[in-house]
Structures are given as C-alpha cells and as structure tokens.
Design a protein around this motif. Structure first.
Motif: not given
Length: 228
Positions: A27-34, A43-51, A66-76
């Motif tokens: 698993v390789v992930s990048l977590d930029l969430r607060d 945001g958050y991004a992850e790629v999971r590889v199973t062999e 299995v790649p997984d990308v998420r984003g969060f944007l405050p609007i109010w």
C-alpha cells in the motif's frame, strides 16, 4: 439443464475446489487531511496492490489493484459546510479466486444498494439473486456536509449525497455513460468515537429486470464513521 449450468458456474468461479490463497500486499498512501476520522479539508490518495502467487503458499496467481482518491473542500465555515468527493476503482486479473472478487454497495460505497448488492449475480431456482462479485469496479461519490445544530450537547449534521458506480467481469464492460446512480440524504450524530450515521439512498436508474437488486429503489444504512 440447470444442473449443468450450475456446475459450469461453480467450475468457472472455482467453487468446486479448495480456496487456498497466499498473497503479498503493498500500500502506498498520501494523507493531507486535517483529521483522519472527520476531515474538513485536504485530500487522501491510496493505491493498494495485492499479488496472489504460489510463492506465498496459495493456489491462485492473480493481481489486484485498487486506487482510492478523496478530497474535502470547505464551502461555508460558520456552518461547517463542505463538499466531499471520492473516486475508487478496482481491477483483478489472472486466476481470480472467488473470495477476492469485487463488490460494491453499502454504507461506505454505493448507498443505493444494500451491502455487496451491486455486483454480477446469478438467479437461483427460487428467484433469489446471489451476487458473486466481479473483476472490475468503479465508484464515484459526491456529498455536501453541514452542521444542523445540537441535541443534548451532541452535534448533529446532515448530508446530501450522489453515488454512482458499477461492478463488471471486465474493465472494458464498465460504461461511464451508463453507471448505476443514486441520490439521498443522511443524518450524523457526532460522538467521541466518531459520527453515528444514518443514510437513505434512492436509485435513479437501472433498477429493472436483469439488473442487480432488481425492483429495489431504496436502501437504508446505519453505521459508524463517515462514508469516506
């Protein structure tokens, strides 16, 4: 006859043999969430590889990505309102074991379906649909979250969501212009262990005969934690 069809299906899905599986997973992930449980921005991004391989003690050679990308944007910010989005995909190739096949549907994926209800399926003699999973998956989610007030000091929030996706036997069979779509709303009770969540999804298309969970338009989900 039906017996021959069931025998062919069991052989194709390896249901007629022992499911001895050995695999290596990375698993390789990048977590930029607060915040990991209740993010409000980032945001958050992850790629999971199973062999799966015989060198890990299994009987099946396969690769799952299995790649997984998420984003969060405050609007109010005064009302804690934000937009949250997610794209999740999956592909499994090779000698696919039935226990590793892909499913969608449920509180943390496509909320227009019950748990694991969006997947290729077979219909039994009594009319029951038996999902057996696919080898390709795509999920898209967009939701707006907002604070609504408090009940006995417990913060209450609401969401409106829009989920789409499909699960097929091959990636080439996923039609981006003809995904399963659902819309809905939900409530959140924000506790010390995370939000207690109730969601109601309504399917907008592809609910007729030969579709997964045919005829079922509504799905209710009760869970702990945000959908993503």
């Amino acid at each position: 006859g039906e017996g021959q069809f069931l025998a062919r299906r069991d052989a194709q899905l390896h249901l007629d043999e022992a499911q001895l599986i050995g695999a290596y997973s990375q698993v390789v992930s990048l977590d930029l969430r607060d915040h990991p449980l209740e993010p409000t921005q980032g945001g958050y991004a992850e790629v999971r590889v199973t062999e799966g391989t015989r060198y890990a003690g299994g009987r099946f050679d396969y690769r799952q990505v299995v790649p997984d990308v998420r984003g969060f944007l405050p609007i109010w910010k005064p009302w804690g309102a934000l937009l949250a989005g997610r794209v999740r995909a999956g592909s499994i190739t090779g000698d696919v074991p039935v226990t590793e096949r892909l499913f969608s549907g449920g509180a943390s994926s496509h909320r227009g379906f019950g748990e694991r209800g969006l997947a290729p399926f077979v219909t039994e003699a009594d009319g029951r649909e038996i999902p057996y999973g696919g080898a390709a998956l795509l999920e898209l989610s967009l939701e707006a979250r907002m604070r609504l007030g408090t009940i006995r000091t417990i913060p209450i929030g609401g969401v409106v969501f829009f989920d789409g996706g499909d699960v097929t036997e091959k990636a080439s069979e996923i039609e981006l212009g003809n995904l399963h779509w659902a819309a809905g709303f939900g409530l959140r009770a924000h506790t010390l262990v995370g939000p207690i969540r109730a969601d109601l999804g309504y399917r907008l298309n592809r609910f007729g005969p030969m579709e997964p969970s045919a005829g079922s338009r509504f799905a209710f989900h009760l869970s702990l934690g945000e959908a993503f």
